[in-house]
Motif scaffolding. Structure first.
Motif, PDB file in Angstrom:
ATOM      1  N   ALA A 111      -1.313  -6.316   2.199  1.00  0.00           N
ATOM      2  CA  ALA A 111      -0.936  -7.651   1.721  1.00  0.00           C
ATOM      3  C   ALA A 111      -1.388  -7.849   0.282  1.00  0.00           C
ATOM      4  CB  ALA A 111      -1.552  -8.716   2.625  1.00  0.00           C
ATOM      5  N   LEU A 112      -2.572  -7.393  -0.044  1.00  0.00           N
ATOM      6  CA  LEU A 112      -3.079  -7.524  -1.409  1.00  0.00           C
ATOM      7  C   LEU A 112      -2.302  -6.624  -2.370  1.00  0.00           C
ATOM      8  CD1 LEU A 112      -6.843  -7.679  -0.492  1.00  0.00           C
ATOM      9  CD2 LEU A 112      -5.488  -9.550  -1.476  1.00  0.00           C
ATOM     10  N   GLU A 113      -1.883  -5.457  -1.887  1.00  0.00           N
ATOM     11  CA  GLU A 113      -1.023  -4.589  -2.707  1.00  0.00           C
ATOM     12  C   GLU A 113       0.270  -5.319  -3.035  1.00  0.00           C
ATOM     13  OE1 GLU A 113       2.627  -2.645  -3.048  1.00  0.00           O
ATOM     14  OE2 GLU A 113       1.955  -2.960  -0.983  1.00  0.00           O
ATOM     15  N   ALA A 114       0.855  -5.989  -2.058  1.00  0.00           N
ATOM     16  CA  ALA A 114       2.093  -6.738  -2.296  1.00  0.00           C
ATOM     17  C   ALA A 114       1.858  -7.857  -3.310  1.00  0.00           C
ATOM     18  CB  ALA A 114       2.623  -7.312  -0.981  1.00  0.00           C
ATOM     19  N   SER A 115       0.706  -8.504  -3.238  1.00  0.00           N
ATOM     20  CA  SER A 115       0.393  -9.566  -4.196  1.00  0.00           C
ATOM     21  C   SER A 115       0.245  -9.009  -5.604  1.00  0.00           C
ATOM     22  CB  SER A 115      -0.896 -10.282  -3.785  1.00  0.00           C
ATOM     23  OG  SER A 115      -0.710 -10.959  -2.559  1.00  0.00           O
ATOM     24  N   ALA A 116      -0.425  -7.869  -5.733  1.00  0.00           N
ATOM     25  CA  ALA A 116      -0.580  -7.240  -7.045  1.00  0.00           C
ATOM     26  C   ALA A 116       0.776  -6.819  -7.603  1.00  0.00           C
ATOM     27  CB  ALA A 116      -1.513  -6.039  -6.941  1.00  0.00           C
ATOM     28  N   ARG A 117       1.631  -6.276  -6.736  1.00  0.00           N
ATOM     29  CA  ARG A 117       2.963  -5.853  -7.173  1.00  0.00           C
ATOM     30  C   ARG A 117       3.779  -7.060  -7.647  1.00  0.00           C
ATOM     31  NH1 ARG A 117       5.291  -1.274  -6.500  1.00  0.00           N
ATOM     32  NH2 ARG A 117       3.754  -0.655  -4.930  1.00  0.00           N
ATOM     33  N   ALA A 118       3.720  -8.139  -6.894  1.00  0.00           N
ATOM     34  CA  ALA A 118       4.464  -9.344  -7.281  1.00  0.00           C
ATOM     35  C   ALA A 118       3.977  -9.870  -8.625  1.00  0.00           C
ATOM     36  CB  ALA A 118       4.329 -10.416  -6.203  1.00  0.00           C
ATOM     37  N   ALA A 119       2.665  -9.866  -8.837  1.00  0.00           N
ATOM     38  CA  ALA A 119       2.117 -10.324 -10.124  1.00  0.00           C
ATOM     39  C   ALA A 119       2.593  -9.419 -11.252  1.00  0.00           C
ATOM     40  CB  ALA A 119       0.592 -10.352 -10.061  1.00  0.00           C
ATOM     41  N   ARG A 153      -7.960  -2.215  -3.193  1.00  0.00           N
ATOM     42  CA  ARG A 153      -8.627  -0.905  -3.195  1.00  0.00           C
ATOM     43  C   ARG A 153      -9.935  -0.963  -2.407  1.00  0.00           C
ATOM     44  NH1 ARG A 153      -5.889   2.562  -6.139  1.00  0.00           N
ATOM     45  NH2 ARG A 153      -4.546   1.817  -7.812  1.00  0.00           N
ATOM     46  N   GLN A 154     -10.671  -2.063  -2.553  1.00  0.00           N
ATOM     47  CA  GLN A 154     -11.935  -2.213  -1.836  1.00  0.00           C
ATOM     48  C   GLN A 154     -11.680  -2.293  -0.325  1.00  0.00           C
ATOM     49  OE1 GLN A 154     -14.033  -5.786  -2.824  1.00  0.00           O
ATOM     50  NE2 GLN A 154     -15.924  -5.102  -1.880  1.00  0.00           N
ATOM     51  N   VAL A 155     -10.722  -3.112   0.074  1.00  0.00           N
ATOM     52  CA  VAL A 155     -10.397  -3.256   1.490  1.00  0.00           C
ATOM     53  C   VAL A 155      -9.846  -1.942   2.033  1.00  0.00           C
ATOM     54  CG1 VAL A 155      -8.868  -4.426   3.126  1.00  0.00           C
ATOM     55  CG2 VAL A 155     -10.038  -5.750   1.360  1.00  0.00           C
ATOM     56  N   CYS A 156      -9.032  -1.278   1.244  1.00  0.00           N
ATOM     57  CA  CYS A 156      -8.422  -0.020   1.669  1.00  0.00           C
ATOM     58  C   CYS A 156      -9.487   1.029   1.970  1.00  0.00           C
ATOM     59  CB  CYS A 156      -7.481   0.484   0.583  1.00  0.00           C
ATOM     60  SG  CYS A 156      -6.448   1.833   1.117  1.00  0.00           S
ATOM     61  N   ALA A 157     -10.569   1.027   1.240  1.00  0.00           N
ATOM     62  CA  ALA A 157     -11.639   2.005   1.465  1.00  0.00           C
ATOM     63  C   ALA A 157     -12.222   1.887   2.872  1.00  0.00           C
ATOM     64  CB  ALA A 157     -12.735   1.824   0.422  1.00  0.00           C
ATOM     65  N   ASP A 158     -12.106   0.712   3.476  1.00  0.00           N
ATOM     66  CA  ASP A 158     -12.647   0.483   4.814  1.00  0.00           C
ATOM     67  C   ASP A 158     -11.647   0.740   5.936  1.00  0.00           C
ATOM     68  OD1 ASP A 158     -15.090  -0.246   3.741  1.00  0.00           O
ATOM     69  OD2 ASP A 158     -14.542  -2.364   3.624  1.00  0.00           O
ATOM     70  N   VAL A 159     -10.415   1.128   5.598  1.00  0.00           N
ATOM     71  CA  VAL A 159      -9.401   1.390   6.623  1.00  0.00           C
ATOM     72  C   VAL A 159      -9.810   2.645   7.389  1.00  0.00           C
ATOM     73  CG1 VAL A 159      -6.986   2.001   7.023  1.00  0.00           C
ATOM     74  CG2 VAL A 159      -7.570   0.235   5.345  1.00  0.00           C
ATOM     75  N   ASP A 173       1.046   3.267  -2.202  1.00  0.00           N
ATOM     76  CA  ASP A 173       1.717   2.066  -2.711  1.00  0.00           C
ATOM     77  C   ASP A 173       0.977   1.505  -3.923  1.00  0.00           C
ATOM     78  OD1 ASP A 173       3.882   2.042  -0.999  1.00  0.00           O
ATOM     79  OD2 ASP A 173       2.950   0.684   0.442  1.00  0.00           O
ATOM     80  N   LEU A 174      -0.341   1.500  -3.868  1.00  0.00           N
ATOM     81  CA  LEU A 174      -1.127   0.998  -5.002  1.00  0.00           C
ATOM     82  C   LEU A 174      -0.867   1.827  -6.260  1.00  0.00           C
ATOM     83  CD1 LEU A 174      -4.491   0.204  -3.200  1.00  0.00           C
ATOM     84  CD2 LEU A 174      -3.012  -1.459  -4.359  1.00  0.00           C
ATOM     85  N   ALA A 175      -0.628   3.101  -6.095  1.00  0.00           N
ATOM     86  CA  ALA A 175      -0.383   3.977  -7.243  1.00  0.00           C
ATOM     87  C   ALA A 175       0.939   3.675  -7.938  1.00  0.00           C
ATOM     88  CB  ALA A 175      -0.422   5.439  -6.800  1.00  0.00           C
ATOM     89  N   THR A 176       1.825   2.929  -7.275  1.00  0.00           N
ATOM     90  CA  THR A 176       3.138   2.633  -7.867  1.00  0.00           C
ATOM     91  C   THR A 176       3.232   1.200  -8.404  1.00  0.00           C
ATOM     92  OG1 THR A 176       4.144   1.921  -5.773  1.00  0.00           O
ATOM     93  CG2 THR A 176       4.249   4.290  -6.314  1.00  0.00           C
TER      94      THR A 176
END
Length: 157
Positions: free
Chosen positions: A100-108, A131-137, A149-152
């Motif tokens: 969800a945060l990746e989608a928010s960053a992409r939209a911004a 990235r911080q939340v992803c580290a805990d997945v 996705d974050l890389a794009t």
């Protein structure tokens, strides 16, 4: 409509959306079809008895992604924000908030207004938090999908 298998339609339309998302040679008509498929998938998932919050959130994610690809920053941000709210409310998989945060960053980033401090800060904040939340997945495959996705994400020109 009781005879429809809404879950299967939601899955099939989600996958059909990705068939078009994965192409960079779409026509304007195919862009329209891609957007329609994303919303149709979202609709059908919403009709499934006992639909889980993560399914609704992921429908928002798909709509956000399609709008981002089409350059519709405001619509992308709307759906991303809805997914963030659902993910923050809990009862979702551990990777949903990162997505969800990746989608928010992409939209911004799609907004392209990198000179407006609040827009740029929002993009950076969402990306850093993702990235911080992803580290805990816990599942490595889920983590890799979000990291890819974050890389794009769109970057300042």
């Amino acid at each position: 409509m009781g005879d429809l298998d809404h879950r299967q339609l939601g899955v099939d339309l989600y996958n059909a959306t990705w068939d078009l998302l994965g192409r960079d040679d779409r026509s304007a008509e195919e862009d329209d079809a891609m957007l329609a498929r994303a919303y149709a998938s979202f609709h059908h998932w919403g009709q499934v008895a006992g639909v889980r919050p993560e399914n609704v959130g992921r429908g928002h994610w798909l709509c956000s992604r399609v709008h981002a690809v089409l350059g519709h920053a405001d619509a992308a941000a709307h759906h991303a924000a809805r997914y963030v709210a659902i993910a923050r409310a809990g009862d979702v998989a551990d990777w949903d908030l990162a997505a969800a945060l990746e989608a928010s960053a992409r939209a911004a980033g799609v907004g392209g207004d990198f000179d407006a401090a609040e827009r740029f800060e929002a993009e950076e904040r969402f990306e850093a938090e993702a990235r911080q939340v992803c580290a805990d997945v816990s599942d490595a495959e889920d983590r890799e999908v979000v990291e890819a996705d974050l890389a794009t994400l769109p970057r300042r020109p």
